[in-house]
Design an enzyme around this catalytic site. Sequence first.
Site, PDB file in Angstrom:
ATOM      1  N   LYS A 106       0.954  -1.218   0.054  1.00 60.80           N
ATOM      2  CA  LYS A 106      -0.051  -0.013  -0.107  1.00 60.80           C
ATOM      3  C   LYS A 106       0.937   1.335   0.018  1.00 60.80           C
ATOM      4  O   LYS A 106       1.657   1.356   0.927  1.00 60.80           O
ATOM      5  CB  LYS A 106      -0.927  -0.093   1.151  1.00 60.80           C
ATOM      6  CG  LYS A 106      -1.930   1.218   1.154  1.00 60.80           C
ATOM      7  CD  LYS A 106      -2.450   1.646   2.312  1.00 60.80           C
ATOM      8  CE  LYS A 106      -3.441   2.720   2.345  1.00 60.80           C
ATOM      9  NZ  LYS A 106      -2.529   4.035   1.757  1.00 60.80           N
ATOM     10  N   GLY A 107       0.531   1.916  -1.003  1.00 55.19           N
ATOM     11  CA  GLY A 107       1.257   3.322  -0.901  1.00 55.19           C
ATOM     12  C   GLY A 107       2.622   3.279  -1.779  1.00 55.19           C
ATOM     13  O   GLY A 107       3.224   2.243  -1.731  1.00 55.19           O
TER      14      GLY A 107
ATOM     15  N   GLU B  70       1.473   6.170   7.461  1.00 56.76           N
ATOM     16  CA  GLU B  70       0.353   5.185   7.532  1.00 56.76           C
ATOM     17  C   GLU B  70       1.070   3.761   8.297  1.00 56.76           C
ATOM     18  O   GLU B  70       0.052   3.167   8.750  1.00 56.76           O
ATOM     19  CB  GLU B  70      -0.021   4.808   6.109  1.00 56.76           C
ATOM     20  CG  GLU B  70      -0.583   6.006   5.276  1.00 56.76           C
ATOM     21  CD  GLU B  70      -0.985   5.629   3.919  1.00 56.76           C
ATOM     22  OE1 GLU B  70      -0.436   4.805   3.328  1.00 56.76           O
ATOM     23  OE2 GLU B  70      -1.599   6.487   3.218  1.00 56.76           O
TER      24      GLU B  70
ATOM     25  N   LYS C  71      -7.616  -1.544  -8.292  1.00 55.38           N
ATOM     26  CA  LYS C  71      -6.254  -1.577  -7.473  1.00 55.38           C
ATOM     27  C   LYS C  71      -5.767  -2.995  -7.295  1.00 55.38           C
ATOM     28  O   LYS C  71      -4.620  -3.324  -6.887  1.00 55.38           O
ATOM     29  CB  LYS C  71      -6.381  -1.053  -6.048  1.00 55.38           C
ATOM     30  CG  LYS C  71      -6.666   0.391  -6.111  1.00 55.38           C
ATOM     31  CD  LYS C  71      -5.380   1.114  -6.712  1.00 55.38           C
ATOM     32  CE  LYS C  71      -5.585   2.636  -6.496  1.00 55.38           C
ATOM     33  NZ  LYS C  71      -4.507   3.356  -6.799  1.00 55.38           N
TER      34      LYS C  71
END
Length: 66
Positions: free
Chosen positions: A6-7, A15, A33
């Site tokens: 993620k990210g 996060e 995604k």
Amino acid sequence: MINLIKGHGGALLHEKIVASASRELAIIVDEAKLADGLGRQPPMSVAVVASGLEITQKFCRKTAGL
């Protein structure tokens, strides 16, 4: 168990800190995604803040098998 990355941006460190301090983590995504697998992105750097150095080193050693 779901594997995910993620990210890739500046908020990733924040996060991760919040996620590691939480009892539960909910990540909501749509079909755009989803991917067939992980590991197709370039290697990610490891961001470390001074107050998290020791725990980050332990995690990296454990994860990398060092």
